[in-house]
Design an enzyme around this catalytic site. Structure first.
Site, PDB file in Angstrom:
ATOM      1  N   GLU A  60      -5.649   4.708  13.507  1.00  0.00           N
ATOM      2  CA  GLU A  60      -6.671   5.605  12.965  1.00  0.00           C
ATOM      3  C   GLU A  60      -8.073   5.184  13.413  1.00  0.00           C
ATOM      4  OE1 GLU A  60      -4.182   4.289  11.238  1.00  0.00           O
ATOM      5  OE2 GLU A  60      -2.976   6.064  10.816  1.00  0.00           O
ATOM      6  N   HIS A 129       1.147   8.176   0.289  1.00  0.00           N
ATOM      7  CA  HIS A 129       1.163   9.546   0.832  1.00  0.00           C
ATOM      8  C   HIS A 129       0.638  10.510  -0.227  1.00  0.00           C
ATOM      9  CE1 HIS A 129       4.229   7.292   3.073  1.00  0.00           C
ATOM     10  NE2 HIS A 129       3.962   8.090   4.080  1.00  0.00           N
TER      11      HIS A 129
END
Lengths: 324, 383
Positions: A60, A129
């Site tokens: 990321e 998540h």
């Protein structure tokens, strides 16, 4: 107007802008050939090729760091962070580079990009998540933060975000990715950033929410109406900068406010809203402002529905605030 | 001060070498520290003088900036004492269209590319004419006109930014390359790894220049890595790497040119490890006598890149004390004039504090701006 869910609407917006503007590139993990783990970028790789729909290495920080360079070059990068829980390796780039580049360069280098990322729980995703980290970005000067709740808004806000001169964190409420269905205008369609939407008018109290919890707030508002409590429900849409005029006008009208978000309570956006309401509408208040939120715990797996501020938890807050 | 004539070559450290063993066999050198050319790379005398003058200018500015900080006239300075060849040699190699993503020690590269002394000095003062409007510490400037991105303090973040920029140029088929500077400490950062990995995978036209100056503030290179060298790290990313004597301006120029040639030919990135030495502290806030082994800096003073060039120029173009004095005087004059103007330029206007956070000022910043303007001034901030 065609009916779409939010995934399709975002996909439609990306495709439209990529057709119009060859500076737009999409990059991230699995966004290319497979079309994203939520299928948001499906078909774009085939239509625009590997140079504009870019599968990146699994990092990321690298995704946002290179997107910064692309933005400085004059492209319009739209990096995807697969889950907002995984955005933190890129937090340094977002906070230190993306948010500050324009300011620290005396306006010489704008660094506009749209960082798309699914947000929120209720999908059996556990700690990593499910989280809602929006407040951690609102606290950073220089970022705009957007979170749509409907398919049409997702398209309109995304197109507005891509064309905006500032960097935008675009949080997509994944719990309603497919459930949020509705008519979506074809072709070019924008929803102005910084404008909230009053989706239900009422005089009894103001309910402020956004993203997936908007639906819970609406459900609670409909149930409250059965008890004669008429809620005015505001969908923030842009979380920062807030549409302060719409919020304050509504609170001045109703004198009562309940804020609903699934992000943890302390130092959350709800706390900021309460402060602003106190500062700007204190003498109009008939009841203490209330927050119904996620808890200050890590996001749980088995008990996730107990964590989320669902309609059954919102309704008592509405009746208590209305009857205070 | 080391004299121009005296020089004793150190010996290679052999099996026990540290990553900063500049005498190791694989370190590219064009000019020996005594100023004799080992490998003629065809640099004409005019270019050699220009390179020397750029290094000299960098050093004199550095020296003046440290003094200004010690006198309390500027808040901070972070310089490049001893590292001038690694900066000037590499920046000199660039073509007009190429870009620089600086770390924070490369003001010399900006001056070389055309940033005016006045603009740089205004940045050190953070005044109303500062290109970044007094928003950052001194030495955190940017220079779009001369194709240099913005300096930030976090270590390594510029590395992936540079890769993305070069990648974007390649996607648009624009023939340019990007030179990104960082220190040996930055090779431990996330973004060094990300940058080399992304550049390797996508063959971006990026030249990574690691100024291995021996120290990351107080941490020496052997506490930074267990690798034999910083260049060795290129192997894992599929990025060709070279080690170069960072105090040999010709050698740095040569390896940077070679890297640019590769980048232009679509052959992708190169990692250059320029072995040099930070003769000063990390910044004006640092005191290296607390941690630096005795004698180490003195040994490196023998390898001073400016002395090396003076020896060379003395031989080639009869550069003597008169030429030196005249060059120094011209630079001192230029610096002094810039300081005078910067010192007499007011601070940035109060309202600019809120400008440029966003393209257009949102309501909450307008409110806070009004609050500041209506309030009392901070102690020491005259009306």
């Amino acid at each position: 107007m065609p009916e779409m869910n939010m995934v399709q609407a975002i996909n439609d917006a990306l495709r439209f802008e990529m057709q119009q503007d060859d500076r737009v590139v999409v990059l991230g993990e699995d966004v290319g050939k497979v079309g994203g783990v939520f299928r948001v970028t499906a078909g774009l790789f085939d239509e625009f090729g590997a140079d504009r729909v870019i599968d990146t290495p699994l990092s990321e920080g690298g995704i946002i760091g290179t997107a910064v360079g692309m933005a400085l070059y004059g492209l319009r990068p739209i990096p995807e962070i697969q889950f907002s829980d995984f955005i933190f390796p890129a937090y340094d780039q977002i906070v230190s580079e993306v948010a500050k580049y324009r300011y620290r360069s005396g306006g010489e280098f704008p660094c506009n990009m749209v960082i798309r990322t699914p947000v929120g729980g209720g999908i059996r995703g556990g700690h990593y998540h499910s989280q809602s980290p929006e407040a951690q970005f609102i606290h950073v000067a220089g970022l705009k933060v957007v979170c749509p709740s409907t398919a049409a808004d997702a398209k309109g806000l995304l197109l507005a975000s891509i064309r905006d001169p500032d960097p935008v964190l675009f949080f997509e409420p994944k719990r309603v990715y497919r459930a949020a269905k509705g008519e979506v205008p074809e072709g070019d369609y924008t929803v102005e950033l910084g404008k909230a939407n009053v989706i239900r008018e009422g005089k009894s109290l103001t309910v402020i929410s956004y993203g997936a919890m908007l639906y819970e707030a609406m459900d609670a508002a409909e149930k409250a109406a059965e008890h004669g409590i008429e809620c005015e429900v505001i969908d923030l849409r842009t979380l920062w900068p807030l549409d302060i005029d719409t919020i304050i006008a509504s609170v001045k009208k109703t004198g009562r406010v309940v804020i609903v978000h699934e992000a943890p309570r302390s130092c959350g956006l709800g706390g900021e809203l309460v402060s602003l309401i106190n500062e700007k509408a204190f003498l109009h208040l008939e009841a203490p402002p209330r927050r119904v939120t996620g808890f200050d715990t890590p996001f749980p797996y088995t008990l996730e529905m107990e964590y989320l501020p669902l309609s059954h938890r919102i309704l008592p807050a509405l009746t208590e605030t209305a009857n205070y | 001060m080391t004299t121009v004539s005296s020089y004793q070559e150190p010996e290679a450290q052999g099996a026990e070498r540290r990553p900063d063993d500049v005498m190791a066999d694989d370190v590219i050198r064009v000019m020996a520290p005594d100023g004799t050319v080992i490998d003629d790379i065809g640099i004409d005398d005019e270019t050699a003088v220009a390179l020397y003058q750029a290094m000299l200018r960098t050093r004199i500015v550095d020296d003046r900036a440290v003094t200004l900080q010690r006198q309390g006239r500027i808040g901070f300075h972070i310089g490049s004492l001893g590292e001038e060849a690694s900066i000037i040699g590499s920046a000199f190699a660039l073509r007009d269209q190429d870009w620089i993503f600086p770390c924070y020690r490369e003001f010399g590269a900006a001056l070389l590319r055309g940033l005016s002394m006045q603009t740089y000095m205004d940045n050190l003062y953070g005044n109303a004419n500062d290109i970044v409007k007094g928003r950052q510490m001194p030495d955190h400037w940017c220079d779009r006109e001369h194709r240099i991105a913005s300096v930030s303090s976090p270590i390594g973040t510029q590395i992936t930014n540079a890769v993305g920029f070069a990648w974007a140029a390649a996607l648009k088929n624009d023939p340019l390359a990007v030179l990104v500077y960082f220190g040996d400490g930055a090779t431990s950062s996330n973004e060094f790894h990300n940058g080399l990995n992304f550049a390797g995978v996508n063959a971006t036209p990026t030249v990574f220049l690691c100024r291995n100056n021996g120290w990351a503030i107080s941490v020496p290179t052997d506490k930074q890595t267990a690798s034999e060298s910083f260049a060795a790290k290129g192997v894992a990313y599929g990025v060709p790497a070279v080690r170069v004597d960072g105090n040999d301006v010709f050698a740095v120029l040569k390896v940077t040119r070679d890297a640019l040639t590769r980048a232009s030919a679509g052959e992708g990135p190169t990692l250059i490890e320029a072995i040099t030495y930070r003769l000063s502290g990390h910044s004006t806030s640092d005191d290296p006598t607390r941690y630096r082994p005795e004698g180490e800096a003195e040994a490196w003073e023998q390898r001073d890149p400016l002395l090396r060039m003076r020896r060379y120029l003395a031989e080639r173009v009869n550069w003597g004390d008169a030429e030196q004095a005249s060059a120094e005087q011209a630079i001192h004059h230029e610096v002094k004039a810039a300081i005078e103007v910067s010192e007499n330029t007011p601070k940035p206007a109060l309202e600019t504090l809120f400008e440029g956070v966003y393209a257009e000022m949102p309501w909450h910043l307008r409110e806070q701006q009004a609050e500041l303007l209506a309030g009392t001034r901070a102690p020491g901030h005259g009306e």
